[in-house]
Motif scaffolding. Structure first.
Motif, PDB file in Angstrom:
ATOM      1  N   PHE B  96       0.801  -1.212   0.000  1.00 34.27           N
ATOM      2  CA  PHE B  96       0.000   0.000   0.000  1.00 34.27           C
ATOM      3  C   PHE B  96       0.834   1.262   0.000  1.00 34.27           C
ATOM      4  O   PHE B  96       2.038   1.233   0.220  1.00 34.27           O
ATOM      5  CB  PHE B  96      -0.944  -0.011   1.198  1.00 34.27           C
ATOM      6  CG  PHE B  96      -2.002  -1.068   1.085  1.00 34.27           C
ATOM      7  CD1 PHE B  96      -3.256  -0.752   0.617  1.00 34.27           C
ATOM      8  CD2 PHE B  96      -1.732  -2.389   1.415  1.00 34.27           C
ATOM      9  CE1 PHE B  96      -4.238  -1.712   0.488  1.00 34.27           C
ATOM     10  CE2 PHE B  96      -2.699  -3.364   1.291  1.00 34.27           C
ATOM     11  CZ  PHE B  96      -3.954  -3.026   0.825  1.00 34.27           C
ATOM     12  N   ASP B  98       0.761   4.079   2.044  1.00 38.55           N
ATOM     13  CA  ASP B  98       1.294   4.729   3.233  1.00 38.55           C
ATOM     14  C   ASP B  98       1.714   3.699   4.279  1.00 38.55           C
ATOM     15  O   ASP B  98       0.877   3.131   4.968  1.00 38.55           O
ATOM     16  CB  ASP B  98       0.226   5.664   3.809  1.00 38.55           C
ATOM     17  CG  ASP B  98       0.794   6.516   4.939  1.00 38.55           C
ATOM     18  OD1 ASP B  98       1.960   6.290   5.316  1.00 38.55           O
ATOM     19  OD2 ASP B  98       0.079   7.389   5.428  1.00 38.55           O
ATOM     20  N   MET B 100       2.831   4.157   7.023  1.00 40.39           N
ATOM     21  CA  MET B 100       2.511   4.604   8.378  1.00 40.39           C
ATOM     22  C   MET B 100       1.174   4.014   8.826  1.00 40.39           C
ATOM     23  O   MET B 100       0.925   3.864  10.007  1.00 40.39           O
ATOM     24  CB  MET B 100       2.407   6.136   8.434  1.00 40.39           C
ATOM     25  CG  MET B 100       3.707   6.839   8.126  1.00 40.39           C
ATOM     26  SD  MET B 100       4.959   6.469   9.365  1.00 40.39           S
ATOM     27  CE  MET B 100       6.384   7.218   8.615  1.00 40.39           C
ATOM     28  N   THR B 101       0.295   3.746   7.883  1.00 46.02           N
ATOM     29  CA  THR B 101      -1.033   3.260   8.262  1.00 46.02           C
ATOM     30  C   THR B 101      -1.310   1.830   7.800  1.00 46.02           C
ATOM     31  O   THR B 101      -2.324   1.263   8.155  1.00 46.02           O
ATOM     32  CB  THR B 101      -2.142   4.166   7.696  1.00 46.02           C
ATOM     33  OG1 THR B 101      -1.977   4.248   6.286  1.00 46.02           O
ATOM     34  CG2 THR B 101      -2.078   5.551   8.281  1.00 46.02           C
ATOM     35  N   SER B 102      -0.397   1.247   6.997  1.00 42.28           N
ATOM     36  CA  SER B 102      -0.726  -0.068   6.465  1.00 42.28           C
ATOM     37  C   SER B 102      -0.228  -1.212   7.351  1.00 42.28           C
ATOM     38  O   SER B 102      -0.370  -2.369   6.998  1.00 42.28           O
ATOM     39  CB  SER B 102      -0.193  -0.227   5.037  1.00 42.28           C
ATOM     40  OG  SER B 102       1.201  -0.169   5.027  1.00 42.28           O
ATOM     41  N   LEU B 103       0.366  -0.872   8.504  1.00 38.05           N
ATOM     42  CA  LEU B 103       0.749  -1.906   9.461  1.00 38.05           C
ATOM     43  C   LEU B 103      -0.062  -1.710  10.739  1.00 38.05           C
ATOM     44  O   LEU B 103      -0.268  -0.577  11.180  1.00 38.05           O
ATOM     45  CB  LEU B 103       2.248  -1.819   9.786  1.00 38.05           C
ATOM     46  CG  LEU B 103       3.210  -2.013   8.619  1.00 38.05           C
ATOM     47  CD1 LEU B 103       4.643  -1.758   9.067  1.00 38.05           C
ATOM     48  CD2 LEU B 103       3.090  -3.407   8.059  1.00 38.05           C
ATOM     49  N   ASN B 104      -0.510  -2.812  11.317  1.00 34.49           N
ATOM     50  CA  ASN B 104      -1.250  -2.741  12.576  1.00 34.49           C
ATOM     51  C   ASN B 104      -0.320  -2.233  13.675  1.00 34.49           C
ATOM     52  O   ASN B 104       0.688  -2.870  13.968  1.00 34.49           O
ATOM     53  CB  ASN B 104      -1.782  -4.135  12.914  1.00 34.49           C
ATOM     54  CG  ASN B 104      -2.599  -4.158  14.184  1.00 34.49           C
ATOM     55  OD1 ASN B 104      -2.534  -3.238  14.996  1.00 34.49           O
ATOM     56  ND2 ASN B 104      -3.369  -5.219  14.359  1.00 34.49           N
ATOM     57  N   PRO B 105      -0.645  -1.076  14.292  1.00 40.39           N
ATOM     58  CA  PRO B 105       0.285  -0.478  15.254  1.00 40.39           C
ATOM     59  C   PRO B 105       0.502  -1.320  16.504  1.00 40.39           C
ATOM     60  O   PRO B 105       1.470  -1.121  17.227  1.00 40.39           O
ATOM     61  CB  PRO B 105      -0.390   0.851  15.616  1.00 40.39           C
ATOM     62  CG  PRO B 105      -1.823   0.668  15.283  1.00 40.39           C
ATOM     63  CD  PRO B 105      -1.857  -0.274  14.116  1.00 40.39           C
ATOM     64  N   LEU B 106      -0.408  -2.260  16.768  1.00 38.81           N
ATOM     65  CA  LEU B 106      -0.309  -3.026  18.012  1.00 38.81           C
ATOM     66  C   LEU B 106       0.212  -4.443  17.796  1.00 38.81           C
ATOM     67  O   LEU B 106       0.124  -5.273  18.692  1.00 38.81           O
ATOM     68  CB  LEU B 106      -1.681  -3.077  18.698  1.00 38.81           C
ATOM     69  CG  LEU B 106      -2.236  -1.715  19.118  1.00 38.81           C
ATOM     70  CD1 LEU B 106      -3.580  -1.866  19.807  1.00 38.81           C
ATOM     71  CD2 LEU B 106      -1.266  -0.995  20.037  1.00 38.81           C
ATOM     72  N   MET B 107       0.737  -4.731  16.597  1.00 39.08           N
ATOM     73  CA  MET B 107       1.249  -6.077  16.356  1.00 39.08           C
ATOM     74  C   MET B 107       2.717  -5.998  15.955  1.00 39.08           C
ATOM     75  O   MET B 107       3.090  -5.164  15.133  1.00 39.08           O
ATOM     76  CB  MET B 107       0.437  -6.733  15.240  1.00 39.08           C
ATOM     77  CG  MET B 107       0.508  -8.251  15.269  1.00 39.08           C
ATOM     78  SD  MET B 107      -0.208  -8.996  13.796  1.00 39.08           S
ATOM     79  CE  MET B 107      -1.951  -8.860  14.113  1.00 39.08           C
ATOM     80  N   ARG B 108       3.535  -6.848  16.568  1.00 39.74           N
ATOM     81  CA  ARG B 108       4.961  -6.862  16.227  1.00 39.74           C
ATOM     82  C   ARG B 108       5.115  -7.193  14.746  1.00 39.74           C
ATOM     83  O   ARG B 108       4.368  -8.024  14.213  1.00 39.74           O
ATOM     84  CB  ARG B 108       5.700  -7.908  17.067  1.00 39.74           C
ATOM     85  CG  ARG B 108       5.730  -7.574  18.529  1.00 39.74           C
ATOM     86  CD  ARG B 108       6.305  -8.725  19.335  1.00 39.74           C
ATOM     87  NE  ARG B 108       5.946  -8.608  20.741  1.00 39.74           N
ATOM     88  CZ  ARG B 108       6.622  -7.868  21.620  1.00 39.74           C
ATOM     89  NH1 ARG B 108       7.694  -7.219  21.242  1.00 39.74           N
ATOM     90  NH2 ARG B 108       6.222  -7.774  22.861  1.00 39.74           N
ATOM     91  N   TYR B 151       7.728  -3.076  17.197  1.00 39.38           N
ATOM     92  CA  TYR B 151       6.421  -2.603  16.755  1.00 39.38           C
ATOM     93  C   TYR B 151       6.627  -1.609  15.621  1.00 39.38           C
ATOM     94  O   TYR B 151       7.693  -0.988  15.535  1.00 39.38           O
ATOM     95  CB  TYR B 151       5.676  -1.935  17.917  1.00 39.38           C
ATOM     96  CG  TYR B 151       5.148  -2.937  18.909  1.00 39.38           C
ATOM     97  CD1 TYR B 151       3.911  -3.550  18.696  1.00 39.38           C
ATOM     98  CD2 TYR B 151       5.875  -3.285  20.035  1.00 39.38           C
ATOM     99  CE1 TYR B 151       3.422  -4.484  19.592  1.00 39.38           C
ATOM    100  CE2 TYR B 151       5.392  -4.224  20.939  1.00 39.38           C
ATOM    101  CZ  TYR B 151       4.163  -4.816  20.706  1.00 39.38           C
ATOM    102  OH  TYR B 151       3.683  -5.742  21.576  1.00 39.38           O
ATOM    103  N   HIS B 153       5.869   1.412  15.125  1.00 43.01           N
ATOM    104  CA  HIS B 153       6.281   2.789  15.418  1.00 43.01           C
ATOM    105  C   HIS B 153       7.769   2.891  15.709  1.00 43.01           C
ATOM    106  O   HIS B 153       8.316   3.985  15.730  1.00 43.01           O
ATOM    107  CB  HIS B 153       5.478   3.335  16.598  1.00 43.01           C
ATOM    108  CG  HIS B 153       5.911   2.795  17.921  1.00 43.01           C
ATOM    109  ND1 HIS B 153       5.337   1.688  18.487  1.00 43.01           N
ATOM    110  CD2 HIS B 153       6.891   3.187  18.765  1.00 43.01           C
ATOM    111  CE1 HIS B 153       5.935   1.435  19.634  1.00 43.01           C
ATOM    112  NE2 HIS B 153       6.884   2.318  19.835  1.00 43.01           N
TER     113      HIS B 153
END
Lengths: 303, 328
Positions: B96, B98, B100-108, B151, B153
């Motif tokens: 995708f 972006d 910044m938004t295409s990965l789940n922020p709460l999953m390693r 993660y 971030h």
């Protein structure tokens, strides 16, 4: 009670996209700095401990009637907070009553949370017809004044603590369903949901791994705000005689019993009254603190 | 000589229902992608590039009303949803715009990569994590073994896009759809990511459908290019041919409005006017109102996509006549 009428206050709090461990550690620090929230937490911990330890604490039997020691004022020997109209120890009844209040509130909140979250997630995730059907049902539930609905439900089921608990749970489903739905809607629009779909994940997997973890923060806030309200609601139902049945001590029924002696023995109504106010206040300030800590964007707007 | 195309799209139409009426986001697209080649899809915002990508995976929120999407000889539009889920991420993957938004922020990140491996290849948790680390190494993420436990971030934008690519190629798909994979990145990182995509194609012979609005990216990377306008492919052919001798007036305008390959001081010539609004029905050729070469009949008759020789196609009445004349 205003937390019920202003669901927007806890709406749309979705974990920030850039969140993660750093953002998960920061709210705890922010919460620890919030004095009101910490005070609330302390009160909750103390009340919970007292309630849990009631059987082993050196307390008088909460149901032992002593007609020679009726309506004794606080500070009397053997009854620190005085006695009620049947000579029962008020401190003991308060602590045993806390068990009832907390248990009912926690169990009712768990039921309402589970059912409400299920409805909210299904409605928010699948949208369309599913969303419409569920939300119209919730609208029907919301059309009744909630206390009236709870009273109607208990009247239908028959008075008693279990039924009161069920009624309170049902009344609060709408609160969770609506707020969870709006949280799901904003998570659903995130690109990582599309990415998971494109990687071949099915709906169940996406709900479990991508949607639910990302709406935990708003749910935690919802629960802490809601439990305080449930304590009031339990006491209210007991007050009108639809909750705890005698001789079970409950803060609401203690209020109702003491009401007739308000002029001769004001402590009989003040003690349970103070207990309710204190516990509800504690849950609300912890809830507010959690909301501020988990979603700084809402700090300005507030209630 | 020519092998069978891995992806063969014919007459694909995807529509969205909106307050303004029916929006024809994809309006009769024909497109072939052969194994191991990189095909660029270029066009302005709203030309239907992304809607096309989502339609191939059947993930569009609109409705696919006509056409077929043949993938390895099988029409994807006929498959059941469960079969489609097996295909997604395994044989056709997507990355995708972006990271910044295409990965789940709460999953390693290791787990995110490993998820697809676990359900497509039935790997154990441990094997999936080990494979995730290998994949991160393959996309040149420094310190990959430790990074699997990070993660999103904790990574930079470019690193995250590497993770997204690692996710995309985890099951060595036959087709990778990249929806503007470099648009959200710094210019210096863009080149690295493009190199990575090209390298991946060479290593695994994965065909890539690269969606972009950057003609420079197309020139650098793509074997063939399809130019989209108002939901239709208006021109397609080998990249070198299209860039050297564009046939459709829109392509000519597009190339004229970029600084690539022109003299310093020579002015850029933007295309006048606006593309048709979503939902707007244009009689005749959709590009005619902006076309400097448009003639009377362009406003009355909509052109078809016509083969004009040398594997090139154009959707323009002027070219159609040329083709007819030379054929007769």
């Amino acid at each position: 009670m205003s937390e019920f009428s202003s669901p927007t206050a806890v709406t749309n709090q979705v974990t920030d996209t850039y969140a993660g461990r750093r953002a998960a550690a920061m709210p705890i620090a922010r919460l620890a700095r919030n004095r009101m929230a910490m005070l609330g937490l302390a009160v909750i911990v103390v009340v919970t401990l007292l309630a849990l330890l009631a059987p082993v604490l050196p307390l008088a039997d909460p149901n032992a009637i002593n007609t020679t020691a009726r309506l004794k004022p606080p500070g009397s020997p053997g009854a620190i907070l005085g006695t009620d109209q049947l000579g029962r120890d008020i401190l003991s009844r308060l602590i045993w009553g806390a068990r009832v209040s907390l248990l009912v509130a926690v169990v009712a909140a768990s039921i309402a949370l589970s059912v409400g979250t299920l409805i909210g997630v299904l409605a928010g995730y699948f949208g369309g017809l599913v969303d419409n059907v569920f939300m119209r049902l919730i609208d029907v539930l919301l059309a009744f004044p909630y206390v009236l609905l709870a009273i109607a439900l208990v009247s239908a089921l028959g008075p008693g603590l279990i039924n009161a608990m069920i009624a309170i749970a049902i009344v609060n489903i709408s609160f969770y369903a609506r707020n969870v739905r709006s949280a799901v809607l904003s998570v659903k629009s995130m690109e990582y949901i599309d990415a998971a779909r494109a990687a071949g994940a099915g709906h169940l997997r996406i709900i479990a791994l991508d949607i639910l973890p990302n709406i935990i923060a708003p749910i935690v806030v919802l629960v802490s705000l809601n439990i305080g309200w449930m304590v009031t609601e339990t006491a209210g139902l007991s007050f009108v005689g639809l909750g705890a049945q005698p001789p079970t001590s409950d803060w609401g029924s203690m209020l109702a019993d003491g009401r007739r002696f308000i002029l001769v023995a004001p402590h009989a109504i003040m003690m349970p009254g103070i207990a309710i106010v204190l516990l509800v206040f504690a849950f609300n300030s912890l809830g507010d603190g959690l909301r501020d800590a988990l979603d700084p964007r809402l700090r300005e707007g507030g209630r | 000589m020519t092998p069978e195309p891995i992806l063969r799209i014919r007459g694909l139409k995807t529509q969205f229902q909106s307050a303004a009426g029916v929006v024809r986001a994809v309006d009769g697209v024909d497109l072939d992608v052969y194994p191991g080649e990189i095909v660029g899809i270029v066009g302005e915002s709203g030309s239907g590039k992304s809607a096309l990508a989502f339609s191939i995976l059947r993930l569009t929120t609109g409705r696919i009303v006509a056409g077929e999407v043949q993938f390895r000889g099988q029409n994807l539009l006929d498959l059941r949803e469960a079969e489609m889920e097996k295909l997604r991420g395994d044989r056709i993957a997507m990355i995708f715009q972006d990271p910044m938004t295409s990965l789940n922020p709460l999953m390693r990140v290791g787990k995110q990569i490993g998820e697809a491996l676990r359900y497509h290849l039935r790997l154990s948790r441990r094997a999936a994590t080990a494979k995730a680390a290998e994949l991160l190494q393959a996309v040149h993420l420094p310190d990959a073994r430790r990074r699997v436990h990070d993660y999103p971030h904790q990574l930079s934008g470019g690193q995250r896009q590497r993770v997204a690519i690692a996710m995309g190629i985890s099951c060595t798909p036959d087709l990778l759809i990249a929806d503007e994979p470099t648009t959200a990145l710094d210019v210096t990182i863009q080149a690295q990511i493009l190199n990575l995509i090209s390298e991946t194609r060479q290593r695994t012979n994965t065909a890539v459908l690269l969606i972009t609005h950057d003609l420079g990216v197309v020139a650098q990377l793509c074997d063939r290019v399809a130019v989209m306008y108002a939901g239709q492919v208006v021109e397609q052919g080998r990249t070198a041919d299209v860039f050297a001798d564009p046939q459709h007036p829109y392509t000519i305008g597009l190339l004229g409005s970029t600084p690539h390959g022109r003299q310093r001081g020579e002015p850029l010539r933007p295309i006048p006017g606006q593309p048709p609004r979503p939902g707007e029905i244009v009689a005749g050729c959709p590009f005619a109102p902006r076309c400097t070469l448009a003639e009377e009949h362009c406003r009355r008759r909509a052109p078809d996509l016509i083969h004009i020789g040398g594997g090139r196609h154009a959707r323009c009445l002027l070219r159609t006549e040329v083709a007819y004349e030379s054929a007769s």
